[in-house]
Every structure is written in structure tokens, then in C-alpha cells.
Design an enzyme around this catalytic site. Structure first.
Site, short mmCIF file in Angstrom:
data_model
loop_
_atom_site.label_atom_id
_atom_site.label_comp_id
_atom_site.label_asym_id
_atom_site.label_seq_id
_atom_site.Cartn_x
_atom_site.Cartn_y
_atom_site.Cartn_z
N LYS A 1 5.67 8.16 -0.81
CA LYS A 1 4.32 7.53 -0.29
C LYS A 1 4.47 6.09 0.37
O LYS A 1 5.04 5.21 -0.23
CB LYS A 1 3.47 7.41 -1.68
C1 E4P Z 1 -3.35 8.80 -4.93
O1 E4P Z 1 -2.45 9.13 -4.49
C2 E4P Z 1 -3.71 7.53 -5.75
O2 E4P Z 1 -2.74 7.21 -6.55
C3 E4P Z 1 -5.16 7.49 -6.24
O3 E4P Z 1 -5.86 8.73 -6.27
C4 E4P Z 1 -5.75 6.27 -6.41
O4 E4P Z 1 -6.91 6.32 -7.41
P1 E4P Z 1 -7.78 5.04 -7.84
O5 E4P Z 1 -8.57 4.86 -6.52
O6 E4P Z 1 -8.62 5.86 -8.97
O7 E4P Z 1 -6.77 4.16 -8.17
#
Ligand code: E4P
Length: 198
Positions: A83
């Protein structure tokens, strides 16, 4: 649409694997920090449980270091997806990782313009954050629909991974709009099962 869990909590991952509905995992540094395990050990433990893609995030502002971390993460298991953030440094690192045949997930995407950049470098996944768009008074699902439509017109192969989902309707609407995958907290996946008449 594939169903991913957005968690690093091994017990929840085991439960979803047992249900037979889990296609993959996304993690982020905040989620990983809650688990009390060394990051690489945690990612290894998750990849031991899950056959599908497991996104693990680099933590640096500097492209060289992101590339180095990306290679280290990918060495943990063949289903690790690296990522990278939707920043100039993240895209610089991401394009080099793609050139090295390492699949990437471009995260923290809040506009169709950013999603075009992610597809252009050959990302495997692009992650628009619907809940956080909603949090600032905009329409996360409208953004998702625009990205899915734009990708279809262009024939981009990057998969749209609907992220930052807060409730079952986010999941249902992501499917209706044509997202390739949706990543959600365990509590949201759990709620997908329920109906008062069942
Ligand atoms: C996705 O890869 C992220 O980790 C995640 O969906 C972030 O979500 P949040 O906005 O609830 O932190």
C-alpha cells in the site's frame, strides 16, 4: 464484488475465513498498531490465514525508503500487496514497485483525478475512502461511481477497492456501482448477515 476485511485482528480474520466469504485483507498502520505484534510478524500471521491479497502499508515520506519497505513487505508472502499513499512520493515509489513486478494498492484517494494517476502507474488496486469523504460533507458514493465509470470508459485494469466503509449500505451501494472489491471493518461485515425476518 470481492469482500475484504479492513483489519489486522487475527481472531476476526479467522472468523471471516470460517464463514467462507473473505476474499482479502487491507491493513493500515493504525490498525496494525492496535494488535501488539511486530508489524512484519503480524502481516506474516495474516498471510498464513488468508489466500487472497493482503495490503500492507509503507510508512515513510521518502520514495527510496518506501521502495525498500515495499520489497521487504512483499518478501513476507506472495499475496502481499504494498500500500502506497496517493502522494507524489508514494506514486514515485509505487511506479518503481510496479516496474519490479510488485502489486500495489494506492491508498488515501479522494478524487477521480487521483484515481487516474493510480491507474496510469499500473496499480493493482485504487482505494477511494468513502467514509472520510462523507465526513467532510461530500458524497463518497458519488466519488466511487465517478471512478468506476471513468475506469470503464478508459479500460483501465486497476481494480477499484471501495474503502473507509462505515455501514452495510456503503457495501451494498459499492456493489451496485460496480466496485471490484469493498473493504470493511469486521462489525460491518457481520451486519451484512442480519435481517429481522431471518
Ligand atoms: C483501507 O485500506 C483503509 O485502511 C480504511 O478503509 C480506512 O478506513 P477509515 O477511514 O475508517 O480509517
Amino acid at each position: 464484488m470481492k469482500l475484504f476485511l479492513d483489519t489486522a485482528h487475527l481472531a476476526d480474520i479467522e472468523t471471516a475465513v470460517g464463514w467462507g466469504v473473505l476474499d482479502g485483507i487491507t491493513t493500515n498502520p493504525t490498525l496494525a498498531a492496535k494488535e501488539g505484534l511486530a508489524f512484519h510478524d503480524l502481516i506474516k500471521a495474516i498471510t498464513d490465514l488468508v489466500d487472497g491479497p493482503v495490503s500492507a502499508e509503507v510508512v515513510s515520506d521518502e520514495p527510496e525508503e518506501m521502495v525498500r519497505q515495499g520489497h521487504t513487505l512483499r518478501a513476507i508472502a506472495d499475496n502481499v500487496v504494498v500500500k502506497v499513499p496517493m502522494t507524489r512520493a508514494g506514486i514515485t515509489a509505487g511506479s518503481r514497485l510496479v516496474a519490479d513486478d510488485i502489486p500495489i494498492n494506492v491508498t488515501l484517494v479522494f478524487s477521480t483525478a487521483q484515481a487516474i494517476i493510480a491507474a496510469t502507474i499500473g496499480a493493482t488496486f485504487v482505494s477511494p475512502f468513502l467514509g472520510r469523504v462523507d465526513d467532510v460533507g461530500n458524497d463518497g458514493l458519488a466519488l466511487l461511481g465517478d471512478i468506476v465509470g471513468t475506469y470503464a470508459v478508459q479500460g483501465y485494469e486497476t481494480e477499484v477497492l471501495s474503502a473507509s466503509l462505515r455501514h452495510p449500505i456503503h457495501v451494498v451501494e459499492s456493489a451496485r456501482l460496480g466496485a471490484d472489491a469493498a473493504t470493511m471493518p469486521f462489525a460491518v461485515m457481520d451486519k451484512l448477515f442480519d435481517h429481522p425476518l431471518t
